[in-house]
Scaffold this motif. Sequence first.
Motif, PDB file in Angstrom:
ATOM      1  N   ASP A 170      52.051  -6.763   8.123  1.00 16.51           N
ATOM      2  CA  ASP A 170      52.597  -6.279   7.414  1.00 16.51           C
ATOM      3  C   ASP A 170      54.823  -6.709   7.740  1.00 16.51           C
ATOM      4  OD1 ASP A 170      51.431  -4.961   5.502  1.00 16.51           O
ATOM      5  OD2 ASP A 170      52.181  -2.955   5.802  1.00 16.51           O
ATOM      6  N   THR A 171      54.631  -6.857   8.754  1.00 12.01           N
ATOM      7  CA  THR A 171      55.605  -7.281   9.784  1.00 12.01           C
ATOM      8  C   THR A 171      55.838  -8.763   9.665  1.00 12.01           C
ATOM      9  OG1 THR A 171      55.725  -5.044  11.390  1.00 12.01           O
ATOM     10  CG2 THR A 171      57.259  -6.799  11.965  1.00 12.01           C
ATOM     11  N   LEU A 172      55.173  -9.090   9.590  1.00 11.50           N
ATOM     12  CA  LEU A 172      54.707 -11.391   9.930  1.00 11.50           C
ATOM     13  C   LEU A 172      54.848 -11.309   8.593  1.00 11.50           C
ATOM     14  CD1 LEU A 172      52.256 -11.793  13.166  1.00 11.50           C
ATOM     15  CD2 LEU A 172      55.131 -11.819  12.530  1.00 11.50           C
ATOM     16  N   TRP A 173      54.378 -10.856   7.773  1.00  9.39           N
ATOM     17  CA  TRP A 173      54.668 -10.900   6.157  1.00  9.39           C
ATOM     18  C   TRP A 173      56.027 -11.227   6.089  1.00  9.39           C
ATOM     19  CZ3 TRP A 173      52.684 -13.565   2.367  1.00  9.39           C
ATOM     20  CH2 TRP A 173      53.277 -12.909   0.945  1.00  9.39           C
ATOM     21  N   ASP A 174      56.638  -9.933   6.222  1.00 16.32           N
ATOM     22  CA  ASP A 174      58.378  -9.466   5.597  1.00 16.32           C
ATOM     23  C   ASP A 174      58.847 -10.770   6.258  1.00 16.32           C
ATOM     24  OD1 ASP A 174      57.723  -7.300   4.021  1.00 16.32           O
ATOM     25  OD2 ASP A 174      58.339  -5.829   6.115  1.00 16.32           O
ATOM     26  N   LEU A 175      58.660 -11.345   7.505  1.00 18.64           N
ATOM     27  CA  LEU A 175      59.910 -12.155   8.026  1.00 18.64           C
ATOM     28  C   LEU A 175      59.560 -13.747   7.889  1.00 18.64           C
ATOM     29  CD1 LEU A 175      60.789 -13.090  10.222  1.00 18.64           C
ATOM     30  CD2 LEU A 175      59.353 -13.138  12.046  1.00 18.64           C
ATOM     31  N   ILE A 176      58.184 -13.832   7.061  1.00 19.44           N
ATOM     32  CA  ILE A 176      57.507 -15.303   6.852  1.00 19.44           C
ATOM     33  C   ILE A 176      58.650 -15.236   5.465  1.00 19.44           C
ATOM     34  CG2 ILE A 176      56.268 -16.286   5.310  1.00 19.44           C
ATOM     35  CD1 ILE A 176      53.871 -15.687   7.213  1.00 19.44           C
ATOM     36  N   ILE A 177      58.496 -14.206   4.775  1.00 18.17           N
ATOM     37  CA  ILE A 177      58.812 -14.100   3.207  1.00 18.17           C
ATOM     38  C   ILE A 177      60.750 -14.167   3.377  1.00 18.17           C
ATOM     39  CG2 ILE A 177      59.292 -12.990   1.191  1.00 18.17           C
ATOM     40  CD1 ILE A 177      56.577 -14.415   1.638  1.00 18.17           C
ATOM     41  N   THR A 178      61.715 -13.788   4.265  1.00 25.65           N
ATOM     42  CA  THR A 178      62.494 -13.614   4.338  1.00 25.65           C
ATOM     43  C   THR A 178      63.432 -14.302   4.878  1.00 25.65           C
ATOM     44  OG1 THR A 178      62.828 -12.136   6.257  1.00 25.65           O
ATOM     45  CG2 THR A 178      62.563 -10.537   4.470  1.00 25.65           C
ATOM     46  N   THR A 179      62.493 -15.461   5.598  1.00 25.52           N
ATOM     47  CA  THR A 179      63.040 -16.713   6.616  1.00 25.52           C
ATOM     48  C   THR A 179      62.797 -17.965   6.122  1.00 25.52           C
ATOM     49  OG1 THR A 179      61.023 -16.552   7.991  1.00 25.52           O
ATOM     50  CG2 THR A 179      62.856 -15.294   8.169  1.00 25.52           C
ATOM     51  N   SER A 180      61.842 -18.197   5.172  1.00 19.32           N
ATOM     52  CA  SER A 180      61.074 -18.980   4.192  1.00 19.32           C
ATOM     53  C   SER A 180      62.104 -19.807   3.145  1.00 19.32           C
ATOM     54  CB  SER A 180      60.146 -18.832   3.696  1.00 19.32           C
ATOM     55  OG  SER A 180      58.716 -18.604   4.650  1.00 19.32           O
ATOM     56  N   PRO A 181      62.552 -20.873   2.509  1.00 14.07           N
ATOM     57  CA  PRO A 181      63.023 -21.598   1.986  1.00 14.07           C
ATOM     58  C   PRO A 181      62.716 -21.379   0.465  1.00 14.07           C
ATOM     59  CG  PRO A 181      62.125 -23.185   2.601  1.00 14.07           C
ATOM     60  CD  PRO A 181      61.790 -22.218   4.019  1.00 14.07           C
ATOM     61  N   GLU A 182      63.175 -21.072  -0.308  1.00 10.69           N
ATOM     62  CA  GLU A 182      62.580 -21.230  -1.391  1.00 10.69           C
ATOM     63  C   GLU A 182      61.212 -21.863  -1.550  1.00 10.69           C
ATOM     64  OE1 GLU A 182      61.481 -19.418  -5.546  1.00 10.69           O
ATOM     65  OE2 GLU A 182      63.240 -18.462  -3.604  1.00 10.69           O
ATOM     66  N   ILE A 183      61.320 -23.040  -1.425  1.00 13.77           N
ATOM     67  CA  ILE A 183      60.585 -23.564  -2.006  1.00 13.77           C
ATOM     68  C   ILE A 183      58.993 -23.909  -1.562  1.00 13.77           C
ATOM     69  CG2 ILE A 183      60.492 -25.135   0.384  1.00 13.77           C
ATOM     70  CD1 ILE A 183      59.638 -28.290  -1.395  1.00 13.77           C
ATOM     71  N   ASP A 184      59.286 -22.477   0.068  1.00 15.08           N
ATOM     72  CA  ASP A 184      57.876 -21.868   1.130  1.00 15.08           C
ATOM     73  C   ASP A 184      57.333 -20.475  -0.674  1.00 15.08           C
ATOM     74  OD1 ASP A 184      57.380 -23.952   2.688  1.00 15.08           O
ATOM     75  OD2 ASP A 184      58.970 -23.051   4.063  1.00 15.08           O
ATOM     76  N   ARG A 185      58.297 -19.859  -0.714  1.00 10.93           N
ATOM     77  CA  ARG A 185      59.000 -18.596  -1.185  1.00 10.93           C
ATOM     78  C   ARG A 185      57.783 -18.545  -1.921  1.00 10.93           C
ATOM     79  NH1 ARG A 185      63.625 -17.125   1.094  1.00 10.93           N
ATOM     80  NH2 ARG A 185      64.536 -17.723  -1.116  1.00 10.93           N
ATOM     81  N   ALA A 186      57.880 -19.597  -2.809  1.00 13.14           N
ATOM     82  CA  ALA A 186      57.574 -20.051  -4.394  1.00 13.14           C
ATOM     83  C   ALA A 186      55.692 -20.382  -3.759  1.00 13.14           C
ATOM     84  CB  ALA A 186      57.912 -21.274  -4.991  1.00 13.14           C
ATOM     85  N   VAL A 187      55.207 -20.672  -3.377  1.00  9.57           N
ATOM     86  CA  VAL A 187      53.859 -21.142  -2.674  1.00  9.57           C
ATOM     87  C   VAL A 187      53.481 -19.669  -2.137  1.00  9.57           C
ATOM     88  CG1 VAL A 187      52.175 -22.180  -0.723  1.00  9.57           C
ATOM     89  CG2 VAL A 187      54.218 -22.955  -2.235  1.00  9.57           C
ATOM     90  N   TYR A 188      53.973 -19.257  -0.945  1.00 13.96           N
ATOM     91  CA  TYR A 188      53.610 -18.007  -0.243  1.00 13.96           C
ATOM     92  C   TYR A 188      53.185 -16.244  -1.539  1.00 13.96           C
ATOM     93  CZ  TYR A 188      54.569 -20.608   3.734  1.00 13.96           C
ATOM     94  OH  TYR A 188      54.750 -21.646   4.595  1.00 13.96           O
ATOM     95  N   THR A 189      53.987 -16.551  -2.301  1.00 19.43           N
ATOM     96  CA  THR A 189      54.501 -15.363  -3.407  1.00 19.43           C
ATOM     97  C   THR A 189      53.442 -15.648  -4.965  1.00 19.43           C
ATOM     98  OG1 THR A 189      56.240 -15.563  -4.271  1.00 19.43           O
ATOM     99  CG2 THR A 189      55.779 -13.984  -2.365  1.00 19.43           C
ATOM    100  N   ASP A 190      52.438 -16.864  -4.617  1.00 22.48           N
ATOM    101  CA  ASP A 190      52.368 -17.492  -5.945  1.00 22.48           C
ATOM    102  C   ASP A 190      50.759 -15.868  -6.047  1.00 22.48           C
ATOM    103  OD1 ASP A 190      50.605 -18.974  -7.761  1.00 22.48           O
ATOM    104  OD2 ASP A 190      49.242 -18.606  -6.811  1.00 22.48           O
ATOM    105  N   PRO A 191      50.478 -15.450  -6.808  1.00 18.79           N
ATOM    106  CA  PRO A 191      49.771 -14.504  -6.769  1.00 18.79           C
ATOM    107  C   PRO A 191      48.103 -14.250  -6.480  1.00 18.79           C
ATOM    108  CG  PRO A 191      50.470 -14.605  -8.526  1.00 18.79           C
ATOM    109  CD  PRO A 191      51.157 -15.725  -8.143  1.00 18.79           C
TER     110      PRO A 191
END
Length: 291
Positions: A170-191
């Motif tokens: 959980d800690t590392l997931w939150d870190l990844i999402i909060t520090t990634s640019p939008e282009i990466d968040r679109a990938v990582y949060t795809d269901p």
Amino acid sequence: MDYGVREPARLGQTRIPDGRLLGWAEWGPADGTPVLLCPGAATSRWLGFGGGVVDSAGIRLISVDRPGLGASDPAPGRSLTSWVTDIRHLIQERALNAPSAVGFSQGAPFALALAANRLVNAVAVVSGSDELAHPRFAHSLTPQVKNMVDAVAADPYAAAASFAGFGSADTLWDLIITTSPEIDRAVYTDPVFQHSFRRAMDEAFSQGPAGYARDTALAMGRWPFDPAAVAVPVDLWYGQQDTSPAHSPDLGESLTRMIPTAARHLLPDAAGSLLWTHAEAVLRTLLGRAR
């Protein structure tokens, strides 16, 4: 969008001579060209890539859990050198003839260690962590990363114990999402992708945080091999939009100069997630280099 994550075609464990088990997952044809995947930080064998490519390209993609993560038994005090010994046994036991390797993010030094010891015939480094403790980066690290590098230099075992304190899915997931640019968040949060990513992280921590912590200490320390001695083809893939402070501060520019066989691919519209957004280019280039 389809980012190429699929259920593994095969899952298993291989016992090596000291009695430990190494966990692995495979995609693609069982008789295909073997490509070893060294996954990124805090993930496990469950997260593959190139699901729409491996079958048509005839690639047998094998993701291996590092000791203490997922389905691989721990190996206290392990190193990049002992990792090479583990994979040498795995190659022999599983008859992986002339494999290549992909190192993603924190998996990059593990893949390059295989190359330096001539266990693989080509390597793709994708959004790779560089040798952050090398003097060439003394003035280009973020304060947080520099503190981690300094801690490992002072006492790697104490540093690993400290890293374990914040090591959780959980800690590392939150870190990844909060520090990634939008282009990466679109990938990582795809269901579909998020489900696979979170499952891989949960399995990585199934034995606790020690495996992740040791990986991080190894990634933040000096490499036990000289990149200039790597003699197999190496492709370094980076996205110009990558904002991760734990990847390469110069997006692989100086590492490319250090490895005599290296070629750098700098993609202006990509970021840290290019293993999934550009999987076909990575794999087909790797196959061409290996041949």
